[in-house]
Design a protein around this motif. Structure first.
Motif, short mmCIF file in Angstrom:
data_model
loop_
_atom_site.label_atom_id
_atom_site.label_comp_id
_atom_site.label_asym_id
_atom_site.label_seq_id
_atom_site.Cartn_x
_atom_site.Cartn_y
_atom_site.Cartn_z
N ILE A 1 37.94 47.29 29.89
CA ILE A 1 38.94 46.67 30.52
C ILE A 1 38.95 45.38 28.67
CG2 ILE A 1 40.49 45.02 31.63
CD1 ILE A 1 39.09 46.29 34.10
N ARG B 1 42.27 45.95 26.40
CA ARG B 1 42.94 45.07 26.02
C ARG B 1 43.24 43.58 26.80
NH1 ARG B 1 45.11 46.71 19.97
NH2 ARG B 1 44.25 48.84 20.15
N LEU B 2 42.18 43.47 27.56
CA LEU B 2 42.78 41.74 28.84
C LEU B 2 41.29 41.34 28.30
CD1 LEU B 2 43.89 41.41 30.85
CD2 LEU B 2 42.09 42.07 32.45
N GLN B 3 41.80 39.87 28.10
CA GLN B 3 41.07 38.97 27.26
C GLN B 3 39.56 38.70 28.74
OE1 GLN B 3 44.11 35.97 28.10
NE2 GLN B 3 43.44 35.46 30.21
N ASP C 1 37.53 37.14 30.53
CA ASP C 1 37.48 36.45 31.04
C ASP C 1 38.41 36.87 32.62
OD1 ASP C 1 40.04 35.87 30.50
OD2 ASP C 1 39.89 33.69 31.30
N ALA C 2 39.08 37.57 32.11
CA ALA C 2 39.66 37.54 33.26
C ALA C 2 39.48 39.22 34.15
CB ALA C 2 41.63 37.84 33.00
N ILE D 1 36.34 40.20 33.60
CA ILE D 1 35.17 39.70 34.11
C ILE D 1 35.74 39.50 36.33
CG2 ILE D 1 33.45 37.97 35.19
CD1 ILE D 1 33.18 38.04 32.07
#
Lengths: 294, 434
Positions: A92, A97-99, A101-102, A104
């Protein structure tokens, strides 16, 4: 409420049972702390937390498919899900390309919710209780014993499994100490001298999931995460040498399991939670000590 | 009863239980989603998770002191510990060697451990009526009552009002904190307000959805909404809509199958919506990116083939020669399947004609191939004359940029280089056809 009466029973029971509980706690603490040192240095503390939640569906599915609480099968099932979680988080993050922390947060809540749904759906034929997922049942450790065919009692099963895990992790880390250290501190150098960092990464993830599931039944997911993160963090405050850090964190974990047992008895509370709290107290002490020196 | 009637009955909200659950969840999830957008944008998703775990000792202490497990003291205890955990994380991050993830994990597990210690202490001791206190661990979304709906409503109204009153400032501290400081916006103060809102949303939320899944209510709708828009106002609205509809779906599932837990179903639906957005959103979705990449590489392949025709013609001094696939391959190593595919596409587009085993350019194809060669050579000349790169180092760069240069840039290059005729490798630059 049955747990209380059992706790009392055990308290009155014998010194041996106390010893069993504390030793199991200490073995779990040692195993987790050793791995935890590498995890927090690799900035993966929260990945460990995520994995400890996300293996829940793995445990439930293994249980449903094979209809047994055989630790070995559980180990495989949870191990697969542990890998899958590590992979999902990475996928992910880098592909979608999701940051980080998000990615996880989304991965572990997604898998955990599936686990809870499965448990509730098959509640009638599953003897897994959500409370036990959190607290574990370290109090019950002395009750579930291994007995040989000739009737020889070898002591609690959890003691043996967590002991085996401890030996596995200790031998893994001491055999591949050099590789793990280089991968942790200087991944690009590691690649340049031909060390496959990816393999070591997933080896760590695999050990992490195995440890989590082995310790899951005995101490619960909260304590596992605590042992992964807090003793290494305490050691990291005190020293900046990796080998010292590992030894210190194991010691701190052992002290926490002894202290936690007595704290829990004092408050008549969950032993696992007592051990968590003791870990926290140790960290606080180390922090204050460090500040005083400065 | 058929499924439709069942669904209609559910949606009509005639059953008071359904009404409270659905209304409560809608209010709750949308306020969490709104706050979550800022949590997400400030990359604090995991702090939110830690915060949700950390309120447990507050709840238990409040119960031990007052013996009350609903209402105000518990809420107060939760808020105090929520704040305490955030402050501890911030303090440890600034004052120790520990990295952010370690600090979050540490605070999360220690606070939660203390909470469980107190909770089990309460359960094992002689407190009056402690049952239900542990509903905070897993939530009691399926048994919301009228009082809860009022609480969620009040919280929701406060959150929405504050967020929209201070929207501009919040956006600023999310995206450009230094700038906000420089125009003397009270950043610290705004952060405190935003954090208070987050604590409020989480403290109200965990009663319904539980500690572990709280993080999903904050982050997942925000992350999903982020993939559909670049405008923060739209993002807020989308996030709220996504979580409202997921809540209704989750509530419906647990209404039709009473065995099913509500909150995990909501999280499951939310996650599926999020994964769908990550994959298929028209702005940032993976599918879209993958298609773009495919189209680009197809375009590059076609232009390279046309260029190769031009090069072959140039070598033999004929404009529209006939060439076999082998000949094309001798100039430039194409992959066999790629070359076949590219030629087929070019024939369809009318740039290439086939006769027997050979191919030739049409007029348009020749024009296009010529332009690519021209752009390539112009760029090489530009690099060697103006950027002072040695002539034998300019080819690779030109090989990429030739597919990107627009007519406007082409014209600028032309002017800058004063309509040149010869490139650094002594090949002639085809003239402009404008």
């Amino acid at each position: 409420m049955i747990r209380i009466s059992l706790a009392f029973l055990l308290q009155d029971g014998s010194l041996m049972n106390e010893l069993y509980i504390i030793t199991t706690g200490a073995l779990v603490a040692g195993t987790c702390s050793i791995l935890g040192c590498f995890l927090i240095l690799r900035k993966m503390a929260m990945v460990a937390d995520a994995i400890s939640h996300a293996i829940l569906p793995g445990i439930v599915l293994t249980y449903l498919v094979f209809d047994s609480k055989d630790s070995f099968l559980m180990l495989i099932g949870a191990g697969v899900f542990g890998f899958f979680t590590a992979f999902l988080i990475e996928w992910i993050h880098s592909r979608l390309r999701l940051q980080e922390d998000a990615s996880i947060g989304i991965s572990f809540t997604f898998l955990f919710s599936i686990g809870v749904i499965l448990i509730s759906y098959y509640a009638s034929n599953i003897d897994l209780d959500m409370d036990c997922v959190l607290y574990g049942e370290i109090t019950y450790v002395p009750l579930n014993t291994v007995t040989l065919q000739n009737g020889l009692n070898l002591g609690p099963k959890a003691l043996w499994t967590s002991g085996a895990m401890f030996l596995l992790v200790v031998s893994f880390v001491s055999l591949f100490y050099k590789e793990l250290r280089i991968c942790t501190f200087d991944p690009s150098y590691a690649v340049s001298i031909g060390i496959a960092t990816v393999i070591w990464h997933y080896a760590l993830m695999g050990l992490l999931s195995f440890t989590t599931v082995i310790c899951f039944e005995s101490v619960g997911s909260v304590l596992v995460v605590t042992f992964f993160i807090v003793p290494p963090a305490t050691a990291y405050l005190i020293t900046n040498k990796l080998n010292h850090m590992i030894i210190l964190s194991v010691l701190s974990g052992i002290v926490a399991s002894v202290g936690g047992y007595f704290l829990a008895n004092l408050l008549n509370a969950s032993i696992a939670a007592g051990m968590c709290t003791t870990c926290g107290i140790e960290f606080l002490l180390a922090f204050l000590l460090k500040r005083q020196k400065r | 009863m058929s499924m439709w009637e069942d669904l209609l009955l559910f949606l009509s909200l005639k059953d008071p239980n359904v009404r409270y659950v659905v209304l409560g969840l809608i209010l709750l999830s949308s306020s969490c989603a709104l706050v979550g957008c800022f949590t997400f944008l400030r990359k604090r998703a995991l702090s939110g998770d830690a915060l949700a775990h950390s309120v447990l000792p507050g709840v238990c202490l409040a119960f031990i002191i007052t013996g009350d497990k609903q209402s105000l003291p518990v809420l107060l205890g939760a808020i105090v510990f929520g704040w305490l955990s955030l402050y501890t994380m911030d303090y440890l991050k600034r004052n120790t060697i520990l990295k952010e993830d370690t600090v979050i994990g540490l605070v999360l597990s220690v606070f939660f451990g203390i909470g469980l210690l107190l909770l089990s202490h309460i359960q094992h001791s002689d407190y009056v009526n402690p049952s239900g206190l542990d509903s905070i661990l897993f939530g009691r979304a399926a048994s919301l009552v009228e009082e809860d709906v009022w609480w969620f409503g009040i919280t929701g109204v406060i959150l929405v009002t504050v967020i929209f009153a201070l929207l501009k400032e919040f956006v600023l501290i999310c995206f450009d904190e230094p700038f906000a400081r420089s125009i003397s916006i009270p950043v610290k103060m705004l952060e405190v307000i935003l954090t208070t809102l987050t604590v409020m949303a989480i403290v109200t939320g965990i009663q319904a959805v539980g500690v572990v899944l709280m993080a999903a209510f904050l982050i997942t709708p925000a992350a999903a909404a982020r993939y559909w828009t670049y405008n923060i106002k739209h993002m807020l609205i989308y996030a709220a809509l996504i979580s409202m509809s997921s809540s209704v779906a989750g509530a419906y599932v647990s209404y039709s199958f009473p065995k099913m837990p509500t909150a995990p179903w909501i999280v499951l639906v939310l996650s599926l919506v999020a994964f769908f957005s990550f994959l298929f959103s028209p702005h940032k979705g993976v599918w879209k990116r993958w298609m773009n990449m495919r189209n680009n590489s197809a375009k590059i392949l076609e232009e390279n083939i046309l260029k190769t025709f031009y090069h072959l013609g140039e070598r033999e001094n004929v404009e529209m020669g006939y060439y076999t696939e082998q000949q094309l391959n001798s100039i430039r190593g194409f992959k066999k399947s790629d070359l076949k595919k590219g030629l087929r596409k070019l024939i369809r587009l009318g740039y290439v004609k086939k006769s027997g085993q050979s191919y030739t350019l049409t007029n348009e194809g020749y024009r296009k191939g010529e332009r690519i060669v021209r752009l390539h050579r112009l760029w090489e000349l530009y690099l060697s004359n103006h950027v002072k790169i040695a002539a034998d180092h300019v080819h690779d760069d030109a090989e990429t940029i030739e597919h990107i240069i627009t007519p406007e840039i082409e014209q600028k290059l032309e002017e800058l280089l004063k309509s040149p005729l010869i490139d650094p490798h002594q090949s002639s630059i085809p003239p402009s056809r404008w």
